[in-house]
Design a protein around this motif. Sequence first.
Motif, short mmCIF file in Angstrom:
data_model
loop_
_atom_site.label_atom_id
_atom_site.label_comp_id
_atom_site.label_asym_id
_atom_site.label_seq_id
_atom_site.Cartn_x
_atom_site.Cartn_y
_atom_site.Cartn_z
N ARG A 1 0.84 -1.20 0.00
CA ARG A 1 0.00 0.00 0.00
C ARG A 1 0.88 1.25 0.00
O ARG A 1 0.61 2.20 -0.73
N LEU A 2 1.96 1.25 0.78
CA LEU A 2 2.88 2.39 0.82
C LEU A 2 3.56 2.61 -0.54
O LEU A 2 3.89 3.74 -0.90
N ASP A 3 3.77 1.53 -1.26
CA ASP A 3 4.40 1.60 -2.58
C ASP A 3 3.39 1.86 -3.70
O ASP A 3 3.73 1.73 -4.87
N ALA A 4 2.17 2.21 -3.32
CA ALA A 4 1.09 2.51 -4.28
C ALA A 4 0.74 1.31 -5.16
O ALA A 4 0.32 1.46 -6.30
N ARG A 5 0.89 0.12 -4.61
CA ARG A 5 0.50 -1.11 -5.30
C ARG A 5 -0.77 -1.62 -4.63
O ARG A 5 -0.81 -2.67 -4.01
N SER A 6 -1.82 -0.81 -4.74
CA SER A 6 -3.03 -1.02 -3.95
C SER A 6 -3.79 -2.29 -4.30
O SER A 6 -4.38 -2.91 -3.43
N SER A 7 -3.81 -2.70 -5.58
CA SER A 7 -4.55 -3.93 -5.89
C SER A 7 -3.87 -5.14 -5.26
O SER A 7 -4.55 -6.02 -4.74
N GLU A 8 -2.55 -5.15 -5.30
CA GLU A 8 -1.83 -6.26 -4.67
C GLU A 8 -1.99 -6.22 -3.16
O GLU A 8 -2.12 -7.26 -2.51
N SER A 9 -1.98 -5.02 -2.61
CA SER A 9 -2.18 -4.85 -1.17
C SER A 9 -3.55 -5.36 -0.76
O SER A 9 -3.68 -6.12 0.22
N ALA A 10 -4.59 -4.99 -1.48
CA ALA A 10 -5.95 -5.43 -1.16
C ALA A 10 -6.05 -6.96 -1.24
O ALA A 10 -6.67 -7.59 -0.37
N THR B 1 -7.48 0.18 2.52
CA THR B 1 -6.82 -0.01 1.22
C THR B 1 -7.81 0.13 0.07
O THR B 1 -7.52 0.80 -0.92
N GLU B 2 -8.98 -0.47 0.22
CA GLU B 2 -10.00 -0.37 -0.83
C GLU B 2 -10.44 1.08 -1.02
O GLU B 2 -10.66 1.53 -2.15
N ILE B 3 -10.56 1.82 0.08
CA ILE B 3 -10.95 3.24 -0.01
C ILE B 3 -9.87 4.03 -0.74
O ILE B 3 -10.16 4.80 -1.66
N GLN B 4 -8.63 3.84 -0.34
CA GLN B 4 -7.52 4.58 -0.94
C GLN B 4 -7.30 4.21 -2.40
O GLN B 4 -6.82 5.02 -3.18
N ARG B 5 -7.65 3.00 -2.75
CA ARG B 5 -7.53 2.53 -4.12
C ARG B 5 -8.40 3.31 -5.07
O ARG B 5 -8.07 3.48 -6.23
N GLY B 6 -9.55 3.73 -4.55
CA GLY B 6 -10.48 4.47 -5.40
C GLY B 6 -11.04 3.61 -6.52
O GLY B 6 -11.45 4.12 -7.56
N VAL C 1 -15.45 -1.68 -1.98
CA VAL C 1 -15.46 -0.86 -0.77
C VAL C 1 -16.67 -1.23 0.08
O VAL C 1 -16.56 -1.42 1.29
N LYS C 2 -17.81 -1.34 -0.56
CA LYS C 2 -19.06 -1.68 0.15
C LYS C 2 -18.93 -3.04 0.82
O LYS C 2 -19.31 -3.20 1.98
N GLN C 3 -18.39 -4.03 0.12
CA GLN C 3 -18.22 -5.37 0.69
C GLN C 3 -17.26 -5.33 1.88
O GLN C 3 -17.52 -5.96 2.91
N ALA C 4 -16.16 -4.61 1.73
CA ALA C 4 -15.18 -4.51 2.81
C ALA C 4 -15.78 -3.81 4.02
O ALA C 4 -15.56 -4.23 5.17
N HIS D 1 -10.10 5.30 12.04
CA HIS D 1 -8.95 5.05 11.18
C HIS D 1 -9.24 5.41 9.71
O HIS D 1 -8.33 5.50 8.90
N MET D 2 -10.51 5.59 9.41
CA MET D 2 -10.93 5.85 8.03
C MET D 2 -10.96 7.34 7.72
O MET D 2 -11.15 8.15 8.62
N PRO D 3 -10.77 7.69 6.46
CA PRO D 3 -10.84 9.11 6.08
C PRO D 3 -12.22 9.70 6.39
O PRO D 3 -13.25 9.05 6.16
N ALA D 4 -12.23 10.92 6.91
CA ALA D 4 -13.49 11.59 7.26
C ALA D 4 -14.39 11.73 6.04
O ALA D 4 -15.62 11.60 6.16
N SER D 5 -13.81 11.95 4.88
CA SER D 5 -14.63 12.10 3.67
C SER D 5 -15.38 10.80 3.36
O SER D 5 -16.53 10.82 2.93
N PHE D 6 -14.75 9.67 3.59
CA PHE D 6 -15.41 8.38 3.38
C PHE D 6 -16.55 8.20 4.38
O PHE D 6 -17.65 7.81 4.01
#
Length: 135
Positions: free
Chosen positions: A33-42, A72-77, A83-86, A112-117
């Motif tokens: 996730r830190l390396d912006a490899r969000s699909s692999e992270s999820a 991770t799913e939220i940050q992935r966009g 996101v809903k399932q998670a 822990h989640m973004p306020a916008s979410f």
Amino acid sequence: QQQQQQQPEQALKKAWLLWPLVPALSQLADRLRLDARSSESAATWRRAGQAAEAVVPHSNVHIRVLSERLLTEIQRGGRAIRVKQALEESRRTTALAYGGGNSVWLRLVGFHMPASFLASEGFVVEHLQQQQQQQ
């Protein structure tokens, strides 16, 4: 028929074998996730979640893995359905572990989640922010 019955059993055995790797999978998912490899992270968070659920369902370890997967799913966009399932899985597991509804989930996971979410999902963010300031 027999092969279909063996598949869930094999998946459970695989999850039990992955259980000792949950800390390593969590670290790997964080790094991805830190390396912006969000699909692999999820995907890695999903594997860790399956292993935690098989061995220690509804535990703090399981809830943490699910919250990180949601983040991770939220940050992935990506897909809203993921996101809903998670979110649903995180809320359901938290409720089964600790009882309560949205307020318990917000206190244990939602902070822990973004306020916008949270706002987009209809959570009352101001109440949570006030609680955090009081602590």
